[in-house]
Design an enzyme around this catalytic site. Structure first.
Site, PDB file in Angstrom:
ATOM      1  N   HIS A 144      36.722   0.472   2.754  1.00  0.00           N
ATOM      2  CA  HIS A 144      36.300   1.960   3.204  1.00  0.00           C
ATOM      3  C   HIS A 144      36.659   3.064   2.305  1.00  0.00           C
ATOM      4  O   HIS A 144      36.029   3.762   2.074  1.00  0.00           O
ATOM      5  CB  HIS A 144      36.464   2.125   4.562  1.00  0.00           C
ATOM      6  CG  HIS A 144      36.170   1.040   5.406  1.00  0.00           C
ATOM      7  ND1 HIS A 144      34.680   0.893   5.835  1.00  0.00           N
ATOM      8  CD2 HIS A 144      36.796   0.136   6.004  1.00  0.00           C
ATOM      9  CE1 HIS A 144      34.580  -0.416   6.602  1.00  0.00           C
ATOM     10  NE2 HIS A 144      35.908  -0.832   6.610  1.00  0.00           N
ATOM     11  N   GLU A 171      28.345   9.248   1.919  1.00  0.00           N
ATOM     12  CA  GLU A 171      27.553   8.330   1.728  1.00  0.00           C
ATOM     13  C   GLU A 171      26.172   8.600   2.710  1.00  0.00           C
ATOM     14  O   GLU A 171      26.372   8.690   3.838  1.00  0.00           O
ATOM     15  CB  GLU A 171      27.974   7.002   1.915  1.00  0.00           C
ATOM     16  CG  GLU A 171      26.788   5.969   1.465  1.00  0.00           C
ATOM     17  CD  GLU A 171      27.619   4.430   1.653  1.00  0.00           C
ATOM     18  OE1 GLU A 171      27.394   3.833   0.433  1.00  0.00           O
ATOM     19  OE2 GLU A 171      28.084   4.185   2.511  1.00  0.00           O
ATOM     20  N   ASP A 231      33.124   7.829   3.652  1.00  0.00           N
ATOM     21  CA  ASP A 231      32.400   6.518   3.825  1.00  0.00           C
ATOM     22  C   ASP A 231      32.315   6.277   5.216  1.00  0.00           C
ATOM     23  O   ASP A 231      33.320   5.784   5.734  1.00  0.00           O
ATOM     24  CB  ASP A 231      32.940   5.383   3.233  1.00  0.00           C
ATOM     25  CG  ASP A 231      32.103   4.119   3.387  1.00  0.00           C
ATOM     26  OD1 ASP A 231      30.911   4.067   3.387  1.00  0.00           O
ATOM     27  OD2 ASP A 231      32.764   3.127   3.918  1.00  0.00           O
TER      28      ASP A 231
END
Length: 181
Positions: free
Chosen positions: A151, A79, A19
């Site tokens: 996160h 992501e 992430d």
């Protein structure tokens, strides 16, 4: 020295979920064996706002290199960037994301990319899930995990999404390879 984990069906595969962020880049390691997921580790690589952009990107790169060396994943997933109203923030996020992809690529890992809504839908069942829903589902799917931050929750969700998405591809590749004599 960590041993190599085969990536064929019926064997354990180790996945790294990422992430990306300039202030905090979450990471999560998940083992996949058949349809079973196991939490290995998770954390957050941070950079200091007072440092130059180059120093911050270097800190992310070095931190992720250390994670990859320690846990020896075979695959990575990240992501994808979403565009927000602040172009400068989007650009900085893209730079942090590029550094994360570079760290994985330098380790010889293929990197899959997933849109935020796809990740939420894969893990929670709804493309607009909130942080609380994501945390609940990640800890249900990986009961032994204790995420260090939102996160790392997001990174574990990326790894879970990749496990779900890549499982079918591994089965197909295995079936094709098994069909050849």
């Amino acid at each position: 020295m960590a041993s190599s984990i085969p990536t064929t069906s019926g064997h354990r595969r180790r996945l790294l979920g990422l992430d990306p962020g300039l202030r905090a880049t979450g990471w999560g390691i998940v083992d996949v064996e058949g349809s079973r997921l196991s939490h290995v580790a998770n954390g957050t690589v941070t950079s200091q706002a007072r440092d130059s952009l180059a120093e911050r990107l270097s800190a992310i790169h070095c931190g992720l290199e250390a994670v990859i060396r320690e846990f020896n994943p075979q695959e990575a997933a990240i992501e994808s960037v979403f565009v927000n109203r602040d172009g400068q923030a989007t650009l900085k996020l893209g730079q942090a994301r590029g550094v994360a992809i570079l760290a994985a690529a330098q380790a010889g890992l293929e990197v899959a990319e997933y849109a935020p809504n796809h990740i939420k839908k894969s893990v929670v069942g709804a493309g607009h899930a909130d942080k609380r829903q994501m945390m609940t589902m990640v800890t249900m799917l990986l009961p032994s995990c204790d995420p260090h931050s939102e996160h790392s929750v997001d990174a574990l969700a990326v790894a879970i999404t990749h496990a779900h998405g890549s499982a079918g591809a591994v089965r197909v590749a295995s079936a094709i390879a098994g069909g050849r004599t």
